[in-house]
Design a protein around this motif. Structure first.
Motif, PDB file in Angstrom:
ATOM      1  N   PRO A   7     -14.723  -5.827  -5.386  1.00  0.00           N
ATOM      2  CA  PRO A   7     -13.440  -6.345  -4.900  1.00  0.00           C
ATOM      3  C   PRO A   7     -12.748  -5.330  -3.987  1.00  0.00           C
ATOM      4  O   PRO A   7     -13.079  -4.145  -4.001  1.00  0.00           O
ATOM      5  CB  PRO A   7     -12.638  -6.572  -6.183  1.00  0.00           C
ATOM      6  CG  PRO A   7     -13.256  -5.678  -7.190  1.00  0.00           C
ATOM      7  CD  PRO A   7     -14.705  -5.564  -6.813  1.00  0.00           C
ATOM      8  N   PRO A   8     -11.773  -5.791  -3.201  1.00  0.00           N
ATOM      9  CA  PRO A   8     -11.023  -4.860  -2.373  1.00  0.00           C
ATOM     10  C   PRO A   8     -10.218  -3.921  -3.261  1.00  0.00           C
ATOM     11  O   PRO A   8      -9.844  -4.272  -4.379  1.00  0.00           O
ATOM     12  CB  PRO A   8     -10.106  -5.757  -1.546  1.00  0.00           C
ATOM     13  CG  PRO A   8      -9.990  -7.013  -2.317  1.00  0.00           C
ATOM     14  CD  PRO A   8     -11.276  -7.158  -3.074  1.00  0.00           C
ATOM     15  N   THR A   9      -9.971  -2.720  -2.763  1.00  0.00           N
ATOM     16  CA  THR A   9      -9.224  -1.713  -3.510  1.00  0.00           C
ATOM     17  C   THR A   9      -8.243  -1.038  -2.567  1.00  0.00           C
ATOM     18  O   THR A   9      -8.648  -0.528  -1.519  1.00  0.00           O
ATOM     19  CB  THR A   9     -10.177  -0.639  -4.088  1.00  0.00           C
ATOM     20  OG1 THR A   9     -11.173  -1.294  -4.870  1.00  0.00           O
ATOM     21  CG2 THR A   9      -9.437   0.348  -4.942  1.00  0.00           C
ATOM     22  N   ALA A  39     -14.812  -5.745  -0.188  1.00  0.00           N
ATOM     23  CA  ALA A  39     -14.340  -6.983   0.438  1.00  0.00           C
ATOM     24  C   ALA A  39     -13.043  -6.685   1.187  1.00  0.00           C
ATOM     25  O   ALA A  39     -12.411  -5.654   0.977  1.00  0.00           O
ATOM     26  CB  ALA A  39     -14.102  -8.058  -0.619  1.00  0.00           C
ATOM     27  N   GLU A  40     -12.664  -7.608   2.066  1.00  0.00           N
ATOM     28  CA  GLU A  40     -11.450  -7.425   2.856  1.00  0.00           C
ATOM     29  C   GLU A  40     -10.213  -7.321   1.949  1.00  0.00           C
ATOM     30  O   GLU A  40     -10.084  -8.058   0.977  1.00  0.00           O
ATOM     31  CB  GLU A  40     -11.264  -8.595   3.816  1.00  0.00           C
ATOM     32  CG  GLU A  40     -10.031  -8.461   4.688  1.00  0.00           C
ATOM     33  CD  GLU A  40      -9.859  -9.625   5.641  1.00  0.00           C
ATOM     34  OE1 GLU A  40     -10.011  -9.393   6.847  1.00  0.00           O
ATOM     35  OE2 GLU A  40      -9.600 -10.744   5.172  1.00  0.00           O
ATOM     36  N   SER A  68       2.410  -7.732   7.270  1.00  0.00           N
ATOM     37  CA  SER A  68       1.142  -7.897   6.561  1.00  0.00           C
ATOM     38  C   SER A  68       0.101  -6.999   7.219  1.00  0.00           C
ATOM     39  O   SER A  68       0.310  -6.495   8.325  1.00  0.00           O
ATOM     40  CB  SER A  68       0.681  -9.355   6.574  1.00  0.00           C
ATOM     41  OG  SER A  68       0.375  -9.746   7.893  1.00  0.00           O
ATOM     42  N   LEU A  69      -1.009  -6.821   6.530  1.00  0.00           N
ATOM     43  CA  LEU A  69      -2.061  -5.929   7.013  1.00  0.00           C
ATOM     44  C   LEU A  69      -3.388  -6.348   6.404  1.00  0.00           C
ATOM     45  O   LEU A  69      -3.454  -6.696   5.229  1.00  0.00           O
ATOM     46  CB  LEU A  69      -1.720  -4.488   6.598  1.00  0.00           C
ATOM     47  CG  LEU A  69      -2.694  -3.387   6.938  1.00  0.00           C
ATOM     48  CD1 LEU A  69      -2.771  -3.184   8.446  1.00  0.00           C
ATOM     49  CD2 LEU A  69      -2.275  -2.100   6.263  1.00  0.00           C
ATOM     50  N   ARG A  70      -4.439  -6.343   7.210  1.00  0.00           N
ATOM     51  CA  ARG A  70      -5.801  -6.621   6.735  1.00  0.00           C
ATOM     52  C   ARG A  70      -6.654  -5.377   6.969  1.00  0.00           C
ATOM     53  O   ARG A  70      -6.632  -4.806   8.059  1.00  0.00           O
ATOM     54  CB  ARG A  70      -6.434  -7.766   7.519  1.00  0.00           C
ATOM     55  CG  ARG A  70      -5.842  -9.104   7.234  1.00  0.00           C
ATOM     56  CD  ARG A  70      -6.543 -10.183   8.093  1.00  0.00           C
ATOM     57  NE  ARG A  70      -5.951 -11.470   7.887  1.00  0.00           N
ATOM     58  CZ  ARG A  70      -6.324 -12.321   6.936  1.00  0.00           C
ATOM     59  NH1 ARG A  70      -7.307 -12.010   6.125  1.00  0.00           N
ATOM     60  NH2 ARG A  70      -5.724 -13.484   6.810  1.00  0.00           N
ATOM     61  N   PRO A  73     -13.686  -3.693   4.456  1.00  0.00           N
ATOM     62  CA  PRO A  73     -14.254  -2.719   3.519  1.00  0.00           C
ATOM     63  C   PRO A  73     -14.512  -1.389   4.226  1.00  0.00           C
ATOM     64  O   PRO A  73     -15.049  -1.356   5.330  1.00  0.00           O
ATOM     65  CB  PRO A  73     -15.572  -3.368   3.079  1.00  0.00           C
ATOM     66  CG  PRO A  73     -15.357  -4.828   3.285  1.00  0.00           C
ATOM     67  CD  PRO A  73     -14.469  -4.924   4.494  1.00  0.00           C
ATOM     68  N   GLY A  74     -14.052  -0.303   3.615  1.00  0.00           N
ATOM     69  CA  GLY A  74     -14.243   1.035   4.182  1.00  0.00           C
ATOM     70  C   GLY A  74     -13.229   1.423   5.247  1.00  0.00           C
ATOM     71  O   GLY A  74     -13.240   2.559   5.719  1.00  0.00           O
ATOM     72  N   GLN A  75     -12.347   0.534   5.625  1.00  0.00           N
ATOM     73  CA  GLN A  75     -11.379   0.821   6.693  1.00  0.00           C
ATOM     74  C   GLN A  75     -10.187   1.617   6.155  1.00  0.00           C
ATOM     75  O   GLN A  75      -9.765   1.455   5.018  1.00  0.00           O
ATOM     76  CB  GLN A  75     -10.885  -0.478   7.321  1.00  0.00           C
ATOM     77  CG  GLN A  75     -10.025  -0.259   8.543  1.00  0.00           C
ATOM     78  CD  GLN A  75      -9.621  -1.573   9.208  1.00  0.00           C
ATOM     79  OE1 GLN A  75      -9.882  -2.659   8.701  1.00  0.00           O
ATOM     80  NE2 GLN A  75      -8.986  -1.460  10.346  1.00  0.00           N
TER      81      GLN A  75
END
Length: 88
Positions: A7-9, A39-40, A68-70, A73-75
């Motif tokens: 999952p995203p973290t 994940a995003e 908001s912000l997206r 993964p790894g970004q």
């Protein structure tokens, strides 16, 4: 069988010390938000307790307040919090 992605973290500092600033000045604190998950990560409804503060990112060389912000993964996002000192 392939396992689903992790999952995203959201990883961010617990505290951002803006230091002392005189009345009427603007305090700026820079920090990073990262997503080491698989994940995003979507951060929605970014708000502050008053209009004198905001979370910003640099977009096309300009500081822009975020709602908001997206993060993929790894970004990692370089962000800032800006506060008008003493504003009402």
């Amino acid at each position: 069988l392939r396992s689903p992605p992790a999952p995203p973290t959201a990883v961010y500092p617990d505290r951002i010390d803006l230091g002392e600033h005189p009345f009427g000045s603007v305090a700026l604190g820079k920090f990073q938000l990262s997503n080491p998950g698989g994940a995003e990560l979507l951060v929605n409804d970014i708000t502050t307790s008053c209009s004198c503060a905001g979370v910003e990112a640099e977009v096309d060389g300009e500081a822009r307040r975020l709602s908001s912000l997206r993060l993929a993964p790894g970004q990692i996002a370089d962000l800032a919090v800006r506060v008008a000192v003493g504003a009402k």
